[in-house]
Design a protein around this motif. Structure first.
Motif, PDB file in Angstrom:
ATOM      1  N   TRP A   1       0.814  -1.215   0.000  1.00  0.00           N
ATOM      2  CA  TRP A   1       0.000   0.000   0.000  1.00  0.00           C
ATOM      3  C   TRP A   1       0.847   1.264   0.000  1.00  0.00           C
ATOM      4  O   TRP A   1       0.492   2.248  -0.646  1.00  0.00           O
ATOM      5  CB  TRP A   1      -0.982   0.002   1.172  1.00  0.00           C
ATOM      6  CG  TRP A   1      -2.178  -0.831   0.838  1.00  0.00           C
ATOM      7  CD1 TRP A   1      -2.438  -2.093   1.263  1.00  0.00           C
ATOM      8  CD2 TRP A   1      -3.237  -0.481  -0.050  1.00  0.00           C
ATOM      9  NE1 TRP A   1      -3.601  -2.548   0.708  1.00  0.00           N
ATOM     10  CE2 TRP A   1      -4.119  -1.574  -0.105  1.00  0.00           C
ATOM     11  CE3 TRP A   1      -3.537   0.642  -0.802  1.00  0.00           C
ATOM     12  CZ2 TRP A   1      -5.259  -1.561  -0.867  1.00  0.00           C
ATOM     13  CZ3 TRP A   1      -4.683   0.648  -1.564  1.00  0.00           C
ATOM     14  CH2 TRP A   1      -5.524  -0.448  -1.591  1.00  0.00           C
TER      15      TRP A   1
ATOM     16  N   LYS B   1     -20.611   4.715   0.755  1.00  0.00           N
ATOM     17  CA  LYS B   1     -20.994   6.044   1.219  1.00  0.00           C
ATOM     18  C   LYS B   1     -22.288   6.534   0.575  1.00  0.00           C
ATOM     19  O   LYS B   1     -23.044   7.285   1.187  1.00  0.00           O
ATOM     20  CB  LYS B   1     -19.881   7.066   0.924  1.00  0.00           C
ATOM     21  CG  LYS B   1     -18.668   6.884   1.777  1.00  0.00           C
ATOM     22  CD  LYS B   1     -18.991   7.185   3.218  1.00  0.00           C
ATOM     23  CE  LYS B   1     -17.752   7.018   4.054  1.00  0.00           C
ATOM     24  NZ  LYS B   1     -18.006   7.210   5.473  1.00  0.00           N
TER      25      LYS B   1
ATOM     26  N   TRP C   1     -15.704   1.952  -1.475  1.00  0.00           N
ATOM     27  CA  TRP C   1     -15.913   2.989  -0.474  1.00  0.00           C
ATOM     28  C   TRP C   1     -16.973   3.992  -0.929  1.00  0.00           C
ATOM     29  O   TRP C   1     -17.853   4.360  -0.161  1.00  0.00           O
ATOM     30  CB  TRP C   1     -14.590   3.698  -0.188  1.00  0.00           C
ATOM     31  CG  TRP C   1     -14.691   4.777   0.819  1.00  0.00           C
ATOM     32  CD1 TRP C   1     -14.747   4.639   2.173  1.00  0.00           C
ATOM     33  CD2 TRP C   1     -14.755   6.184   0.548  1.00  0.00           C
ATOM     34  NE1 TRP C   1     -14.832   5.876   2.756  1.00  0.00           N
ATOM     35  CE2 TRP C   1     -14.854   6.839   1.777  1.00  0.00           C
ATOM     36  CE3 TRP C   1     -14.750   6.938  -0.623  1.00  0.00           C
ATOM     37  CZ2 TRP C   1     -14.936   8.213   1.883  1.00  0.00           C
ATOM     38  CZ3 TRP C   1     -14.829   8.308  -0.529  1.00  0.00           C
ATOM     39  CH2 TRP C   1     -14.926   8.934   0.714  1.00  0.00           C
ATOM     40  N   VAL C   2     -16.899   4.416  -2.192  1.00  0.00           N
ATOM     41  CA  VAL C   2     -17.873   5.375  -2.728  1.00  0.00           C
ATOM     42  C   VAL C   2     -19.263   4.742  -2.755  1.00  0.00           C
ATOM     43  O   VAL C   2     -20.250   5.381  -2.389  1.00  0.00           O
ATOM     44  CB  VAL C   2     -17.445   5.863  -4.128  1.00  0.00           C
ATOM     45  CG1 VAL C   2     -18.574   6.607  -4.817  1.00  0.00           C
ATOM     46  CG2 VAL C   2     -16.217   6.736  -4.034  1.00  0.00           C
TER      47      VAL C   2
ATOM     48  N   TYR D   1       0.738   4.282  -2.829  1.00  0.00           N
ATOM     49  CA  TYR D   1       0.607   5.722  -2.580  1.00  0.00           C
ATOM     50  C   TYR D   1       1.707   6.503  -3.302  1.00  0.00           C
ATOM     51  O   TYR D   1       1.450   7.573  -3.851  1.00  0.00           O
ATOM     52  CB  TYR D   1       0.638   6.030  -1.093  1.00  0.00           C
ATOM     53  CG  TYR D   1      -0.509   5.426  -0.313  1.00  0.00           C
ATOM     54  CD1 TYR D   1      -1.788   5.342  -0.853  1.00  0.00           C
ATOM     55  CD2 TYR D   1      -0.324   4.927   0.965  1.00  0.00           C
ATOM     56  CE1 TYR D   1      -2.832   4.792  -0.145  1.00  0.00           C
ATOM     57  CE2 TYR D   1      -1.365   4.386   1.689  1.00  0.00           C
ATOM     58  CZ  TYR D   1      -2.624   4.320   1.129  1.00  0.00           C
ATOM     59  OH  TYR D   1      -3.654   3.769   1.824  1.00  0.00           O
TER      60      TYR D   1
ATOM     61  N   PRO E   1      -6.262  -0.329  -5.559  1.00  0.00           N
ATOM     62  CA  PRO E   1      -6.723   0.934  -4.979  1.00  0.00           C
ATOM     63  C   PRO E   1      -8.002   1.455  -5.639  1.00  0.00           C
ATOM     64  O   PRO E   1      -8.868   2.014  -4.966  1.00  0.00           O
ATOM     65  CB  PRO E   1      -5.551   1.888  -5.219  1.00  0.00           C
ATOM     66  CG  PRO E   1      -4.362   0.993  -5.221  1.00  0.00           C
ATOM     67  CD  PRO E   1      -4.842  -0.264  -5.892  1.00  0.00           C
ATOM     68  N   LEU E   2      -8.158   1.228  -6.939  1.00  0.00           N
ATOM     69  CA  LEU E   2      -9.394   1.648  -7.607  1.00  0.00           C
ATOM     70  C   LEU E   2     -10.593   0.816  -7.171  1.00  0.00           C
ATOM     71  O   LEU E   2     -11.701   1.343  -7.014  1.00  0.00           O
ATOM     72  CB  LEU E   2      -9.226   1.562  -9.123  1.00  0.00           C
ATOM     73  CG  LEU E   2      -8.359   2.632  -9.757  1.00  0.00           C
ATOM     74  CD1 LEU E   2      -8.212   2.365 -11.251  1.00  0.00           C
ATOM     75  CD2 LEU E   2      -8.937   3.999  -9.520  1.00  0.00           C
TER      76      LEU E   2
ATOM     77  N   LEU F   1     -11.525   2.073  -3.758  1.00  0.00           N
ATOM     78  CA  LEU F   1     -12.161   3.379  -3.890  1.00  0.00           C
ATOM     79  C   LEU F   1     -13.598   3.228  -4.372  1.00  0.00           C
ATOM     80  O   LEU F   1     -14.507   3.871  -3.841  1.00  0.00           O
ATOM     81  CB  LEU F   1     -11.374   4.267  -4.854  1.00  0.00           C
ATOM     82  CG  LEU F   1     -11.988   5.638  -5.148  1.00  0.00           C
ATOM     83  CD1 LEU F   1     -11.976   6.504  -3.895  1.00  0.00           C
ATOM     84  CD2 LEU F   1     -11.247   6.316  -6.279  1.00  0.00           C
ATOM     85  N   TYR F   2     -13.839   2.370  -5.331  1.00  0.00           N
ATOM     86  CA  TYR F   2     -15.190   2.115  -5.827  1.00  0.00           C
ATOM     87  C   TYR F   2     -16.085   1.564  -4.717  1.00  0.00           C
ATOM     88  O   TYR F   2     -17.231   2.001  -4.551  1.00  0.00           O
ATOM     89  CB  TYR F   2     -15.137   1.140  -7.007  1.00  0.00           C
ATOM     90  CG  TYR F   2     -16.489   0.647  -7.435  1.00  0.00           C
ATOM     91  CD1 TYR F   2     -17.360   1.485  -8.120  1.00  0.00           C
ATOM     92  CD2 TYR F   2     -16.907  -0.654  -7.155  1.00  0.00           C
ATOM     93  CE1 TYR F   2     -18.614   1.037  -8.511  1.00  0.00           C
ATOM     94  CE2 TYR F   2     -18.145  -1.098  -7.538  1.00  0.00           C
ATOM     95  CZ  TYR F   2     -18.999  -0.260  -8.215  1.00  0.00           C
ATOM     96  OH  TYR F   2     -20.232  -0.700  -8.589  1.00  0.00           O
TER      97      TYR F   2
END
Length: 82
Positions: free
Chosen positions: A28, A79, A75-76, A32, A68-69, A72-73
């Motif tokens: 990770w 939310k 997590w979005v 970054y 990471p994508l 991110l998907y």
């Protein structure tokens, strides 16, 4: 034009070399670093070579940094209540 494309190629080579080295945090921190280096490179290649080559660079970056994508998907989506 060729220097920005060469920089993207070196970024991909760096990503694959970084992948070969063992890591305690599942790579990770290296992801970054690659994101931090990749965003300015993507802006540079888009500015110098045009939006189609920039989109190709974005696609290549997404293939290299797929996890990471994916996170991110997720997590979005979480939310937004999906």
């Amino acid at each position: 034009m060729m220097t920005s494309i060469l920089a993207i190629c070196l970024w991909v080579l760096l990503a694959f070399v970084m992948q070969l080295i063992p890591s305690n945090d599942h790579h990770w921190r290296r992801a970054y670093v690659l994101i931090g280096l990749g965003i300015p490179l993507l802006i540079w290649v888009t500015w110098q070579s045009g939006p189609w080559i920039g989109a190709l660079g974005l696609l290549i970056g997404g293939m290299v940094l797929r996890w990471p994508l994916i996170f991110l998907y997720r997590w979005v989506r979480r939310k937004l209540g999906g």
